[in-house]
Design an enzyme around this catalytic site. Structure first.
Site, short mmCIF file in Angstrom:
data_model
loop_
_atom_site.label_atom_id
_atom_site.label_comp_id
_atom_site.label_asym_id
_atom_site.label_seq_id
_atom_site.Cartn_x
_atom_site.Cartn_y
_atom_site.Cartn_z
N GLY A 193 8.72 -64.88 -29.95
CA GLY A 193 8.28 -63.88 -30.92
C GLY A 193 8.07 -64.61 -32.23
CG HIS A 214 2.66 -71.18 -27.79
ND1 HIS A 214 2.23 -70.27 -26.84
CD2 HIS A 214 3.84 -70.69 -28.26
CE1 HIS A 214 3.12 -69.28 -26.76
NE2 HIS A 214 4.10 -69.51 -27.60
CD GLU A 221 -0.15 -71.15 -24.25
OE1 GLU A 221 -0.97 -70.79 -23.40
OE2 GLU A 221 0.06 -70.51 -25.31
CB SER A 245 7.76 -69.16 -27.63
OG SER A 245 6.72 -69.10 -28.56
CB ALA A 246 10.49 -67.77 -31.57
#
Lengths: 234, 234
Positions: free
Chosen positions: A87, A156, A191, A119-120
């Site tokens: 997020g 990413h 990714e 991710s985050a």
């Protein structure tokens, strides 16, 4: 012994939530079947915990959600494994800092509590969040993060698109600017890829590999399966 | 009376530095033929001043460079117009804050010193830099910026690409997340577009227009030439 699973992205194009990495999460957790999920990167925390719970049920893992209060500190003290979901990195870090959970989680992960980030959540595992792609929609007191590894990850990671007409900086340009100001290496994690850390050993897995950026050196390709032990030497 | 020219991007695809906006800069400056250039968004400050000087010579404008020291404060006190160039917004803001030039420039622009910003320089004109696209490669003491307008601008605004397979958030998703945390409107300024502010009047010019995001409302299109006076009402 630190144990980390640092994932570039929660969902691959055309797939469902965690589809591409569910078997790896299962193997990483081993006998552990309870997971504390950190939902602070999204605004709808309860909804996010419910999504993670429904998905991880498929591998027989029971999920509870971390809350930014005293009860959350108790849950973290009792946790057998933690998963920080993706997020907005600034929102995640800000909530972890304000609640005091950042230091608590760093201490538990240093003791060997298995940590999964996506991710985050992968940005959060790094020394700082200075290599996030996210918009600074809130203002954390500091950009310092968990520091579970001595290098930065850019999740990413996106190779330059020669057909693009957009004039914003490419990811490679952004990381070159990062190295104008900072000396620490950055792993651009495409990714589909992830990093496993087991004590003094680290390696790259998943698909598509990574690109390693060091200050003052040309970027290096690292293929899936490559060891990353060299990055653990501070 | 505040006078602002806030440009999305310094270079259009296929064009040269400032080509698309040079006539507008000329008209905006009017009789003013001396410009103080703020180069702090790039690492090579002297090279950046030289680039701006060479380009603005074409319209008979003499450029000097701002420095982050006492001499810079004297130059700012004497300036007839200022241009903050693009690059990394966090680096620009950090240098402006550490040197004390941020408050000095805010005061001069509020008195009517003409201000031109491009990309990072446009972010700097906003209340905060919370709608920048840049990587936080350095850590400013605060995300608060010049506050020359009472709304946010997102430069290099990019419409979602339906053909993309990349799973990072679209710009629209990022701005929706911004509005989960903040109430202030955001103007997504496409490449080729700019905003002019003359006291109580503001309008959109250049090419391709902008997309206006307000909390709790669907996004609105604003075409080139549209008035933006409504955004100046705090």
């Amino acid at each position: 012994m630190r144990r980390l699973l640092l994932i570039s992205n929660s969902t691959n194009h055309g797939g469902g939530y965690l589809d591409h990495v569910l078997a790896e999460i299962d193997a990483f957790l081993g006998p552990v079947r309870r997971l504390l999920f950190v939902p602070f990167a999204l605004a709808d925390r309860d909804g996010y915990v419910a999504t993670a719970r429904a998905r991880l049920e498929a591998i027989g893992v029971e999920v509870e959600g971390l809350t930014a209060d005293a009860a959350g500190h108790r849950r973290l003290a009792d946790a057998e494994a933690v998963f920080a979901g993706g997020g907005n990195t600034f929102r995640l870090l800000d909530t972890m800092q304000r609640s005091g959970l950042l230091g608590h989680l760093a201490a538990r992960a240093a003791e060997g509590l298995p940590y999964i980030g996506s991710s985050a959540g992968t940005n959060l595992a790094c020394p700082t969040v200075r290599t996030t792609n996210d918009m600074p929609i809130v203002e954390p007191a500091s950009l310092r993060a968990l520091g579970l590894v001595p290098f930065q990850i850019n999740p990413h990671y996106l190779d330059p698109d020669p057909a693009s007409t957009h004039m914003g900086e490419t990811r490679e340009q952004r990381l070159r600017e990062f190295h104008e100001e900072n000396g620490i290496p950055v792993l651009g994690l495409r990714e589909g890829a992830w990093v496993r850390v087991e004590g003094p050993r680290a390696w790259l897995a998943g698909r598509r590999g990574a690109r390693l950026f060091r200050r003052g050196a040309p970027p290096e390709e690292r293929a899936p399966g490559s060891p990353l032990d060299d990055l653990l030497i501070d």
